[in-house]
Scaffold this motif. Structure first.
Motif, PDB file in Angstrom:
ATOM      1  N   THR A   2       0.825  -1.190   0.000  1.00  0.00           N
ATOM      2  CA  THR A   2       0.000   0.000   0.000  1.00  0.00           C
ATOM      3  C   THR A   2       0.865   1.248   0.000  1.00  0.00           C
ATOM      4  O   THR A   2       1.841   1.350   0.730  1.00  0.00           O
ATOM      5  N   TYR A   5      -0.909   7.719   2.083  1.00  0.00           N
ATOM      6  CA  TYR A   5      -2.302   8.166   1.991  1.00  0.00           C
ATOM      7  C   TYR A   5      -2.535   9.051   0.781  1.00  0.00           C
ATOM      8  O   TYR A   5      -3.550   8.964   0.120  1.00  0.00           O
ATOM      9  N   TRP A  52      -7.025   3.335   9.495  1.00  0.00           N
ATOM     10  CA  TRP A  52      -5.964   3.258   8.480  1.00  0.00           C
ATOM     11  C   TRP A  52      -5.145   4.548   8.477  1.00  0.00           C
ATOM     12  O   TRP A  52      -3.917   4.520   8.402  1.00  0.00           O
ATOM     13  N   ILE A  64       0.705  -1.049   8.656  1.00  0.00           N
ATOM     14  CA  ILE A  64      -0.387  -0.617   7.784  1.00  0.00           C
ATOM     15  C   ILE A  64       0.078  -0.391   6.357  1.00  0.00           C
ATOM     16  O   ILE A  64      -0.726  -0.447   5.421  1.00  0.00           O
ATOM     17  N   ALA A  69      -5.520  -0.595   1.201  1.00  0.00           N
ATOM     18  CA  ALA A  69      -6.448   0.446   1.643  1.00  0.00           C
ATOM     19  C   ALA A  69      -7.892  -0.003   1.481  1.00  0.00           C
ATOM     20  O   ALA A  69      -8.791   0.488   2.163  1.00  0.00           O
ATOM     21  N   GLN A  72      -9.655  -0.858   4.698  1.00  0.00           N
ATOM     22  CA  GLN A  72     -10.303   0.247   5.412  1.00  0.00           C
ATOM     23  C   GLN A  72     -11.627   0.605   4.748  1.00  0.00           C
ATOM     24  O   GLN A  72     -12.593   0.967   5.426  1.00  0.00           O
TER      25      GLN A  72
END
Length: 231
Positions: A2, A5, A52, A64, A69, A72
């Motif tokens: 991942t 953000y 998350w 994480i 994602a 989440q």
């Protein structure tokens, strides 16, 4: 793996934000219609939809970064359905069976996350076999169910609520969660190990490569030990 953000797909970020706004609106509506409990439930729900994001503050030290994602996203959707739909039906109608849906869904979500989480926390020691990953995911899901029933029992005793309607209600919740967890445990195990899924050939090749790498590492180690003994 991942990404950070800021690199999340835009559609997921929009969905997260929209669901949070709806949950907040639901809580405010409840507050102005005499239900402080619904408002507090909404606040806690919104906090959990940020799990998350919260773990992102640890950067690359957090597990994480290896969690999709989309996990989440599934959690946020589950919270939205459980809070806005489930609580509304329980508090404002005579419909009594939505708990089966929510506990089944919680088993699905917990087992899905638990399978990947087991591999993430064990990765530094090597690959964790499908059997152990599956057992961990099942145990993780059932632990979540136990924790939730403890919460319901505590709220009933401390605040006179009726979240638990009796032994049958509690056992149905456990069974619903367990069924969802077992089905998902098997599905994720098959998916992650290349038995099903559109990328099954790629998964099989990756696992074959990892097995060959581990065998080579073991062989080199044994050769090194043998050479030391010969000297």
């Amino acid at each position: 793996m991942t990404k950070a953000y800021g690199y999340l797909p835009k559609n997921q970020r929009i969905l997260w934000l929209a669901l949070r706004i709806i949950i907040l609106g639901w809580g405010v509506y409840g507050l102005f219609h005499g239900s402080v409990v619904e408002f507090l439930e909404a606040i806690f729900a919104i906090i959990f939809t940020h799990l998350w994001d919260f773990f992102q503050i640890f950067g690359k030290k957090s597990f994480i970064i290896e969690v999709e994602a989309s996990t989440q996203t599934m959690l946020t959707l589950f919270i939205f359905i459980a809070v806005c739909v489930g609580s509304t039906l329980n508090n404002r109608t005579t419909f009594e069976h939505f708990d089966i849906v929510t506990h089944f869904a919680s088993g699905v979500l917990s087992a899905w996350f638990g399978y990947d989480f087991a591999n993430i926390i064990y990765r530094k020691r090597g690959d964790l076999g499908p059997a152990m990953s599956s057992l961990f995911s099942l145990a993780f899901a059932l632990s979540i169910a136990v924790g939730w029933e403890i919460y319901e029992f505590s709220m009933d005793k401390l605040y006179g609520m009726t979240l638990q309607k009796g032994n049958t209600d509690t056992m149905v919740d456990f069974i619903s969660c367990a069924v969802g967890a077992v089905i998902t445990m098997l599905f994720v195990a098959f998916l992650r190990n290349g038995i099903i899924g559109k990328n099954k050939e790629k998964v099989k090749e990756e696992r074959r490569f990892e097995n060959e790498k581990r065998l080579l590492k073991d062989k080199l180690y044994l050769d090194y030990i043998n050479s030391k003994e010969e000297k």
